[in-house]
Design a protein around this motif. Structure first.
Motif, PDB file in Angstrom:
ATOM      1  N   LEU B 201       1.162  -1.186  -0.064  1.00 52.66           N
ATOM      2  CA  LEU B 201       0.074   0.064   0.051  1.00 52.66           C
ATOM      3  C   LEU B 201       0.875   1.084  -0.047  1.00 52.66           C
ATOM      4  N   SER B 202       1.781   1.511   0.857  1.00 48.81           N
ATOM      5  CA  SER B 202       2.494   2.439   1.077  1.00 48.81           C
ATOM      6  C   SER B 202       3.545   2.434  -0.376  1.00 48.81           C
ATOM      7  N   GLY B 203       3.921   1.322  -1.190  1.00 46.89           N
ATOM      8  CA  GLY B 203       4.469   1.512  -2.102  1.00 46.89           C
ATOM      9  C   GLY B 203       3.620   2.171  -3.510  1.00 46.89           C
ATOM     10  N   TRP B 204       2.263   1.912  -3.233  1.00 47.58           N
ATOM     11  CA  TRP B 204       1.343   2.280  -4.188  1.00 47.58           C
ATOM     12  C   TRP B 204       1.054   3.793  -4.117  1.00 47.58           C
ATOM     13  N   LEU B 205       1.212   4.234  -2.806  1.00 47.78           N
ATOM     14  CA  LEU B 205       0.847   5.639  -2.527  1.00 47.78           C
ATOM     15  C   LEU B 205       2.355   6.477  -3.016  1.00 47.78           C
ATOM     16  N   LEU B 206       3.414   5.759  -2.560  1.00 46.63           N
ATOM     17  CA  LEU B 206       4.708   6.336  -3.015  1.00 46.63           C
ATOM     18  C   LEU B 206       4.713   6.664  -4.534  1.00 46.63           C
ATOM     19  N   ALA B 207       4.419   5.547  -5.379  1.00 44.17           N
ATOM     20  CA  ALA B 207       4.322   5.683  -6.868  1.00 44.17           C
ATOM     21  C   ALA B 207       3.466   6.684  -7.237  1.00 44.17           C
ATOM     22  N   PHE B 208       2.230   6.578  -6.842  1.00 40.56           N
ATOM     23  CA  PHE B 208       1.411   7.650  -7.243  1.00 40.56           C
ATOM     24  C   PHE B 208       1.806   9.287  -7.041  1.00 40.56           C
ATOM     25  N   THR B 209       2.433   9.268  -5.857  1.00 43.64           N
ATOM     26  CA  THR B 209       2.880  10.656  -5.648  1.00 43.64           C
ATOM     27  C   THR B 209       4.048  10.846  -6.590  1.00 43.64           C
ATOM     28  N   LEU B 210       5.158  10.053  -6.928  1.00 47.43           N
ATOM     29  CA  LEU B 210       5.953  10.455  -7.559  1.00 47.43           C
ATOM     30  C   LEU B 210       5.509  10.606  -8.982  1.00 47.43           C
ATOM     31  N   SER B 211       4.447   9.841  -9.554  1.00 47.45           N
ATOM     32  CA  SER B 211       4.036   9.752 -10.811  1.00 47.45           C
ATOM     33  C   SER B 211       3.234  11.362 -10.926  1.00 47.45           C
ATOM     34  N   TRP B 212       2.509  11.646 -10.216  1.00 41.59           N
ATOM     35  CA  TRP B 212       1.768  12.892 -10.136  1.00 41.59           C
ATOM     36  C   TRP B 212       2.452  13.988 -10.255  1.00 41.59           C
ATOM     37  N   ASP B 213       3.560  13.916  -9.384  1.00 36.78           N
ATOM     38  CA  ASP B 213       4.414  15.039  -9.549  1.00 36.78           C
ATOM     39  C   ASP B 213       5.464  15.347 -10.324  1.00 36.78           C
ATOM     40  N   ASP B 214       5.741  14.347 -11.214  1.00 38.06           N
ATOM     41  CA  ASP B 214       6.814  14.526 -12.155  1.00 38.06           C
ATOM     42  C   ASP B 214       6.532  15.474 -13.270  1.00 38.06           C
ATOM     43  N   LEU B 215       7.769  15.892 -13.457  1.00 34.56           N
ATOM     44  CA  LEU B 215       8.014  16.977 -14.383  1.00 34.56           C
ATOM     45  C   LEU B 215       8.772  16.696 -15.636  1.00 34.56           C
ATOM     46  N   VAL B 216      10.025  16.525 -15.338  1.00 35.45           N
ATOM     47  CA  VAL B 216      11.282  16.086 -16.478  1.00 35.45           C
ATOM     48  C   VAL B 216      10.791  15.115 -17.274  1.00 35.45           C
ATOM     49  N   ILE B 217      10.797  14.055 -16.639  1.00 29.68           N
ATOM     50  CA  ILE B 217      10.726  12.779 -17.551  1.00 29.68           C
ATOM     51  C   ILE B 217       9.438  12.931 -18.282  1.00 29.68           C
ATOM     52  N   THR B 218       8.256  13.418 -17.710  1.00 30.91           N
ATOM     53  CA  THR B 218       6.882  13.514 -18.582  1.00 30.91           C
ATOM     54  C   THR B 218       7.195  14.557 -19.779  1.00 30.91           C
ATOM     55  N   GLN B 219       7.938  15.529 -19.747  1.00 29.99           N
ATOM     56  CA  GLN B 219       8.136  16.477 -20.505  1.00 29.99           C
ATOM     57  C   GLN B 219       8.762  15.801 -21.769  1.00 29.99           C
ATOM     58  N   PHE B 220       9.908  14.840 -21.518  1.00 31.40           N
ATOM     59  CA  PHE B 220      10.358  14.321 -22.504  1.00 31.40           C
ATOM     60  C   PHE B 220       9.637  13.331 -23.517  1.00 31.40           C
ATOM     61  N   VAL B 221       8.586  12.679 -22.644  1.00 30.34           N
ATOM     62  CA  VAL B 221       7.934  11.503 -23.361  1.00 30.34           C
ATOM     63  C   VAL B 221       6.506  11.838 -23.441  1.00 30.34           C
ATOM     64  N   SER B 222       6.028  12.960 -23.219  1.00 28.58           N
ATOM     65  CA  SER B 222       4.555  13.359 -23.599  1.00 28.58           C
ATOM     66  C   SER B 222       4.497  13.988 -25.171  1.00 28.58           C
ATOM     67  N   GLY B 223       3.315  13.687 -25.393  1.00 26.41           N
ATOM     68  CA  GLY B 223       3.077  14.150 -27.069  1.00 26.41           C
ATOM     69  C   GLY B 223       2.225  15.463 -27.187  1.00 26.41           C
ATOM     70  N   PRO B 224       1.885  15.896 -27.986  1.00 21.63           N
ATOM     71  CA  PRO B 224       1.144  17.068 -28.355  1.00 21.63           C
ATOM     72  C   PRO B 224      -0.409  16.661 -27.492  1.00 21.63           C
ATOM     73  N   GLY B 225      -0.721  17.679 -26.810  1.00 21.69           N
ATOM     74  CA  GLY B 225      -2.272  17.578 -26.320  1.00 21.69           C
ATOM     75  C   GLY B 225      -2.253  16.619 -25.102  1.00 21.69           C
ATOM     76  N   SER B 226      -0.905  16.198 -24.642  1.00 16.06           N
ATOM     77  CA  SER B 226      -1.055  15.537 -23.340  1.00 16.06           C
ATOM     78  C   SER B 226      -0.165  16.310 -22.263  1.00 16.06           C
ATOM     79  N   ASN B 227      -0.898  17.259 -21.698  1.00 17.40           N
ATOM     80  CA  ASN B 227      -0.269  17.872 -20.868  1.00 17.40           C
ATOM     81  C   ASN B 227      -0.525  17.446 -19.149  1.00 17.40           C
ATOM     82  N   THR B 228       0.452  17.014 -18.346  1.00 21.96           N
ATOM     83  CA  THR B 228       0.121  16.927 -17.040  1.00 21.96           C
ATOM     84  C   THR B 228       0.136  17.949 -16.037  1.00 21.96           C
ATOM     85  N   LEU B 229      -0.309  17.840 -14.869  1.00 22.40           N
ATOM     86  CA  LEU B 229      -0.468  19.151 -14.148  1.00 22.40           C
ATOM     87  C   LEU B 229       0.857  19.749 -13.748  1.00 22.40           C
TER      88      LEU B 229
END
Lengths: 335, 284, 386
Positions: B201-229
Motif C-alpha cells: 500500500l505504501s508503495g502504491w501511494l509512493l508511486a502515485f505521488t512520484l508519478s503525479w508530481d513528475d515533470l522532467v521525464i514527462t516533458q520528454f515523453v509526452s506528446g502534443p495534447g497530453s499535458n500533465t498538471l
C-alpha cells in the motif's frame, strides 16, 4: 524400488530436464511446452516479468542513447540525426560513428564550466544538507518513541506534497518583493535595499537542500536509531566527555547512513533541472538545462545524447557505491 | 550530554521551521487579493477569488485529470512489477543475472531524471520508427508513453520498500505453508501478500505521488495534447508567481496533510489494539 | 505368563529395530549435502520405524537441521536417497510430501485465527468438504487442549499455546511423518517438562512417526525411543536413551551426553570377561568386569559417570584398583544432588554426584579440602577406543 510417479523419464533424480527434453520443448508441439510451463517455468516466469520490463524500458534506452550520441546531427531530418547503422544496396552494413559531440562537450567553454558548476553545486548542497540533516536525524533518534513517530511524520509530510510546488514556494520567498525581503527591508529595515536572492547560486543551494532534506534525514535516522545507547554510556563511563564520545563512537557508527544520505542527494543533484530553472542563474547553467536546451531548442539529439552519456559516466562510480551500500543494508536486515 | 541534546534539538526546530515556512507562506498568500502574490493587498484580502478562478481553469482541470489517471495506472503497474521484483530478489535463491537485476531495480532511485527522460523518449522514437516500418502503424506519444515511463522509474521505489519488508522476516512462514501442501503461487497470494500488504500500500501511494508530481521525464515523453498538471504549473511559474498556483498548492497540501493525519491515527489505533491483545494473552 | 516366543514378539513390537526383518518406514541412504565446499551432511544412513520417536541430537552446526530440511523437502541432497514408506522422495517438493514439519519459530500465520491456521493444510487437500475440515479441526483442538482458543490470533496466545497450535496444524493432516525442529526450545523449564510428556501421549494416541531435532540431551532422553547422535555431519551413534547413556561407543558421545570422567590408559590385562587398564590419568588401575574389543596395545579411554562413583571418608579395604585418593575442591549443592569436584594426585579433577539422601550435620557432611577416597564398581566404567 519404483520411484514416485512424478518422474516421466524426462527428468533425472532431482527434477532437472534432460537436454533432449529441452530440445523437444523448443521445437516440439505445444503440449510438451505446456507441461514444462506448468511444472518448471513457474519461478522463471516470475523472474522474467520485471526483468524483461526493466531490460526493455530501462536498459535498452541507454544503449539507444549511446548509439545516437555517435550519430551525425542533421538539422532538417525527422528525427534530426543521420542513421548510425545503415544497410546499403550492396548488402554491406555502414556504421557511421562520430565523436564530434563528445569532443564538443569537453572543449566548449559553456559546457566545461557547466560540468564544474554542476559538480560544485551538487557537492556543496550535499554538504549543507548533511550539516542540517544530521542534527535533525540525531534529535529524532534520541527523542522518546511516541514523539519520534510524530516527528518523522512531520519530516515526511512535505515530501508527499508536490516537489514542484515547494520549489515554487521559494520563488515567492526569495523574490525582490518576496516575503523575506518584505520582512528584512520593508518591515524591519534590517537591510538598506532588497536583497537580490533570485536567480543566484544561493537560491539553488537553498532549493536543493530544501527539496532533498528528507532524503538525507531518513537514511541517517534509520542508521542512528539502531545505535545501542549503552555504547555511549560505556564510553562516558570510561572517561570520554560528550563531544568526544560523539566523535569517537556515534559518528563512525553512523558512517553508512552518512554515505547513503549523501549519495541520495548528490547524484540526483548533479542532474537537477527544475530547481536551477526556477531559481538558478541565467548566466551559468547546470548540465541538465544544457541537455534540455540541446534537445528541445537546438533539436541536436546527438549532442544531447552525448551529454547524457557523459553525465552517466561521471556518476557511474557514485551510483555503484550507492548500490553497494543498499545491498549491505538489505543483507544486514535479513539477519 | 545536555548541550549536545540542546544543539541537535534546536537544529531540529530550525529545520522544521525551514521545511514548513515556505509551505505555510504559499498557503497564506493564496488568500491575497493582489496579483503580485507576495505584496499583501490589505484592502481586499483575504479572498477566495483565486480558488474560484482555479476551478474555472480548464487547462489546469484537464491536466489534473490526466495526471490522476496516469498516476493511478502507474501506481498499480509499479506495484505489480515492483512487488514481483522485490519478491524475486529477497526470496528466490541465486539465479543467473541476479546481481544485475538488483542493479537495474535500484538504479532509477538515483538516476537524474533528464537522463531517464531522454533515454525513454529515444526508445519510443525508435519503436515508433520500427512499428511504422514493419506494420505501418503511427502512434503518438501520450498517455501510454507517459505511463510506461512512470512505471519504469517508480517501480524501483516499490521494489525497495517491498524488499526491505520481506527481508525483515524470514521465510519460515512461507515454508510452513509449502509444507502444509500449498503450491508456491498459492503461498504467495494467501500468505506473502497479506503479510506485506502495508508495504504494498505504501508503495502504491509512493508511486502515485512520484508519478503525479513528475515533470522532467514527462516533458520528454509526452506528446502534443497530453499535458500533465506539473507541466502546466511549470509553464506558468517560470514566467513568475501565479496566485492560482498558490490556491492549487494549498488544496494539495490540505489533501496530503489530511491523508497523513488520518493514516497516522488509524495506525495508532491498530497498534493500541494489538498491544492490548498481547497483554491479554500474556495474562489470560 | 509370557512364553519365550511371545516375549520376542512383544520386544519386536516395542523395539522394531531389533528385528532384522522389519521394514523401515523411513530409509535414509547415503545422504550427503554440500554447500559449496562445506559438507553439512556426510554420507548419513538411517532406518526409522513406524511409530518411533526418533531424536537427532547434536550441537549447532552438526547437520541435524539440514538433514531435517532434506526430509521435509526444502533442500535436495547432493547425493543419496530418501525413501518414505517405500516411495523415493527425490524431486518431490514439500507440498507434495506426506511429511509435515513443526517449525522452531512455530511459523503461525499471524493474519489468520487458530482455526484457520489449522484448517489451512486441510484446505490444500482435495476431496475434503467444509464440514469434514471443521470436524477434524475441532478434534485436533481437543487433543492439544486448545478448544476455547479457536477464534484467537497468534499474537493473542502465550508461547506454550502457540506451540500447541503449531503441533495441531501439522498433525491435523495425518502425515506419515512429523518433523519437529527444536520443539521445546522456546519454553521455560517447567512448561518444557510438562509438554514433553504431553508430546509423548499425543504421539502414542495418534501413532504418528516423529523425528525430533534437538541440541538438548535431556529433551532427547525423555522423548526419544531412539537417539541418533550427530557430530560434524555424521551420525556417531544410534541407540535407545539407555544405550546411549550407559554404553557410549566413543569419546564424543560419552562426553556429549551428561557429564563423564574420562581416564586415558593402556590395557594390562585383556580377557574375554574382564579387562584391566593402567591409567596415568588416574594414577592407578581400572578394573572392568566385561570384555571389550580393541587392538592390542591400543590406547583406550575409561568413561565413568559421576553418579557411579562413591565418596568414602576413610580408605576402603582394597585400594589396588578402582580406587583413588583425592581432595575435595568444590561442592555445588543442587538441592536434589550435590556435585563434588575432587582433585586427585595426578592433578585431574574428578566429578562425583551424590544424592542428598539424608540431612547431615556438619561433622557428618563432606567438606572442602577434605581428603577422601573415590571408588566405583567394576561394571561402572565404559571403555571406548576412540
Amino acid at each position: 524400488m519404483k520411484p514416485a510417479a512424478r518422474t516421466l523419464g524426462s527428468r533425472d533424480a532431482y527434477g532437472r530436464l534432460s537436454p533432449l527434453w529441452i530440445f523437444l520443448l523448443r521445437y516440439g508441439p505445444p503440449r510438451w511446452s505446456e507441461y514444462v510451463v506448468q511444472n518448471w517455468t513457474g519461478q522463471r516466469l516470475v523472474i522474467a516479468v520485471p526483468y524483461l520490463w526493466l531490460l526493455v524500458f530501462f536498459l535498452i534506452p541507454f544503449l539507444i542513447v549511446l548509439k545516437i550520441s555517435f550519430a551525425e546531427f542533421s538539422p532538417l531530418g525527422r528525427p534530426p540525426y543521420e542513421p548510425v547503422f545503415q544497410w546499403l544496396e550492396e548488402g554491406a552494413l555502414q556504421v557511421k560513428l562520430l565523436i564530434g559531440s563528445y569532443v564538443y562537450l569537453f572543449n566548449e567553454p559553456l559546457y566545461v564550466s557547466a560540468w564544474f558548476y554542476s559538480l560544485k553545486v551538487a557537492f556543496f548542497s550535499t554538504l549543507f544538507c548533511l550539516a542540517l540533516g544530521y542534527p535533525m536525524a540525531y534529535a529524532i533518534a534520541r527523542s522518546p518513541p511516541t514523539q519520534r513517530n510524530v516527528l518523522l511524520l512531520l519530516i515526511i509530510l512535505p515530501f508527499w506534497t508536490s516537489f514542484l510546488l515547494r520549489v515554487y514556494a521559494w520563488v515567492g520567498l526569495l523574490k525582490t518583493d518576496g516575503l523575506i525581503n518584505q520582512v528584512l527591508f520593508k518591515w524591519f529595515g534590517i537591510v538598506d535595499e532588497p536583497l537580490a536572492m533570485m536567480n543566484t547560486s544561493f537560491a539553488v543551494y537553498i532549493g536543493i537542500v530544501y527539496s532533498y532534506l528528507p532524503f538525507m534525514i531518513l537514511p541517517l535516522y534509520s542508521n542512528l536509531e539502531k545505535h545501542d545507547n549503552t555504547l555511549l554510556e560505556a564510553a562516558q563511563d570510561l572517561g570520554a566527555g560528550p563531544i568526544k564520545s560523539f566523535l569517537r563512537v556515534t559518528l563512525p557508527l553512523s558512517f553508512p547512513g552518512i554515505v547513503a544520505g549523501s549519495l541520495l542527494v548528490f547524484i540526483p543533484a548533479v542532474g537537477e533541472y527544475v530547481i536551477p530553472s526556477l531559481l538558478g542563474r541565467t548566466d551559468q547553467l547546470m548540465v541538465a538545462k544544457l541537455l534540455s536546451d540541446e534537445f528541445f531548442l537546438n533539436r541536436d539529439w546527438p549532442r544531447a545524447s552525448a551529454v547524457a552519456i557523459a553525465m552517466l559516466l561521471l556518476l557511474v562510480v557514485p551510483i555503484m557505491i550507492f548500490q553497494r551500500f543498499q545491498n549491505k543494508e538489505l543483507q544486514a536486515a535479513r539477519k | 550530554m545536555k548541550t549536545q541534546g540542546l544543539f541537535s534539538k534546536s537544529m531540529l526546530g530550525v529545520g522544521l521551521a525551514f521545511l514548513y515556512i515556505p509551505i505555510l507562506s504559499m498557503v497564506f498568500y493564496s488568500f491575497n487579493n493582489s496579483r503580485l502574490v507576495t505584496v499583501w493587498d490589505s484592502v481586499n484580502s483575504p479572498t477566495v477569488k483565486w480558488y474560484v478562478q482555479l476551478f474555472k481553469d480548464r487547462q489546469i482541470l484537464s491536466a489534473a485529470w490526466l495526471s490522476i489517471q496516469v498516476a493511478a495506472t502507474t501506481a498499480t503497474g509499479a506495484v505489480i512489477l515492483g512487488t514481483l521484483a522485490g519478491l524475486v530478489l529477497s526470496r528466490f535463491g541465486p539465479f543467473r543475472g541476479r546481481a544485475f537485476l538488483q542493479g537495474l531495480t535500484t538504479a532509477p532511485l538515483v538516476m537524474p531524471e533528464v537522463i531517464t527522460g531522454l533515454s525513454m523518449l529515444l526508445l519510443f522514437v525508435s519503436l515508433e520508427q520500427l512499428f511504422t516500418a514493419w506494420f505501418g502503424w503511427q502512434f503518438d506519444r501520450g498517455f501510454a508513453t507517459i505511463t510506461i515511463a512512470h512505471i519504469t522509474f517508480t517501480m524501483a521505489y516499490v521494489t525497495v520498500v517491498v524488499q526491505s519488508r520481506l527481508a525483515g522476516f524470514d521465510d519460515s512462514l512461507e515454508e510452513a505453508a509449502l509444507d502444509l501442501g500449498a503450491r508456491p503461487a498459492k503461498v504467495f497470494f494467501r500468505i506473502t501478500v497479506p503479510l506485506i500488504l502495508p508495504a504494498i500500500l505504501s508503495g502504491w501511494l509512493l508511486a502515485f505521488t512520484l508519478s503525479w508530481d513528475d515533470l522532467v521525464i514527462t516533458q520528454f515523453v509526452s506528446g502534443p495534447g497530453s499535458n500533465t498538471l506539473p507541466m502546466v504549473i511549470f509553464s506558468r511559474v517560470r514566467l513568475g508567481v501565479s496566485p492560482v498556483v498558490n490556491a492549487l498548492a494549498t488544496i494539495m497540501v490540505l489533501v496530503v496533510a489530511l491523508g497523513v493525519v488520518l493514516s497516522a491515527i488509524f495506525m495508532r489505533r491498530q497498534e493500541q489494539r494489538r498491544k492490548r491483545e498481547e497483554q491479554m494473552a500474556a495474562t489470560g | 505368563m509370557l512364553t519365550a516366543e511371545r516375549r520376542t514378539e512383544k520386544k519386536n513390537k516395542d523395539e522394531p529395530w531389533r528385528d532384522p526383518h522389519a521394514e523401515a518406514y523411513v530409509r535414509i541412504e547415503n545422504i550427503t549435502k554440500r554447500f559449496g565446499d562445506f559438507v553439512a551432511v556426510n554420507n548419513v544412513s538411517l532406518k526409522i520405524f513406524k511409530g518411533e520417536i526418533f531424536c537427532l541430537l547434536g550441537g549447532s552446526g552438526c547437520g541435524k537441521s539440514t538433514l531435517l530440511r532434506m526430509l521435509a523437502g526444502f533442500e535436495s541432497p547432493s547425493s543419496g536417497s530418501i525413501f518414505l514408506d517405500g516411495q523415493d522422495m527425490a524431486g518431490v517438493p514439500p507440498y507434495e510430501r506426506p511429511v509435515n514439519m513443526m517449525f522452531q519459530s512455530y511459523a503461525l500465520f499471524p493474519h489468520m485465527t487458530v482455526e484457520k491456521n489449522i484448517a489451512f493444510g486441510l484446505e490444500q487437500e482435495k476431496g475434503l468438504s467444509r464440514s469434514d475440515i471443521a470436524t477434524r479441526v475441532t478434534d485436533i483442538l481437543e487433543i492439544v487442549k486448545l478448544g476455547p482458543f479457536a477464534a484467537r490470533r497468534p499474537h493473542q496466545l502465550s508461547g506454550g499455546q502457540r506451540q500447541r497450535v503449531a503441533l495441531a496444524r501439522a498433525l491435523v493432516k495425518r502425515p506419515k511423518l512429523l518433523l519437529l525442529d527444536e520443539p521445546l526450545g522456546a519454553l521455560d523449564k517447567k512448561l518444557r517438562e510438562a509438554t514433553q510428556f504431553e508430546l509423548i501421549n499425543i504421539q502414542e494416541q495418534l501413532g504418528v512417526t516423529f523425528i525430533v531435532v534437538t541440541h538438548d540431551q535431556e529433551e532427547s532422553m525423555t522423548l526419544a525411543s531412539r537417539i541418533g547422535v550427530m557430530n560434524r555431519g555424521e551420525i556417531v551413534q544410534i541407540g535407545t536413551p539407555t544405550e546411549i547413556y550407559e554404553f557410549p561407543q566413543n569419546k564424543f558421545v560419552a562426553d556429549f551426553i551428561g557429564s563423564v570422567n574420562m581416564f586415558e590408559g593402556t590395557m594390562i590385562e585383556d580377557l574375554p570377561d574382564r579387562v584391566r587398564i593402567k591409567s596415568d590419568d588416574l594414577g592407578g588401575v581400572i578394573y572392568v568386569d566385561h570384555g571389550i574389543s580393541s587392538a592390542p596395545g591400543a590406547i583406550v579411554y575409561a568413561a565413568i559417570r559421576p553418579e557411579k562413583i562413591s565418596i568414602l571418608r576413610a580408605p576402603p579395604a582394597d585400594t589396588t584398583e578402582n580406587c583413588v585418593k583425592g581432595v575435595v575442591k568444590e561442592i555445588a549443592y543442587m538441592g536434589d544432588v550435590s556435585i563434588y569436584l575432587v582433585k586427585i594426585d595426578t592433578g585431574k579433577m574428578v566429578r562425583v554426584t551424590l544424592p542428598n539422601i539424608e540431612r547431615l550435620s556438619d561433622d557428618e557432611r563432606i567438606l572442602w579440602d577434605e581428603t577422601v577416597w573415590l571408588t566405583w564398581h567394576g561394571s561402572s566404567p565404559v571403555v571406548v577406543t576412540q
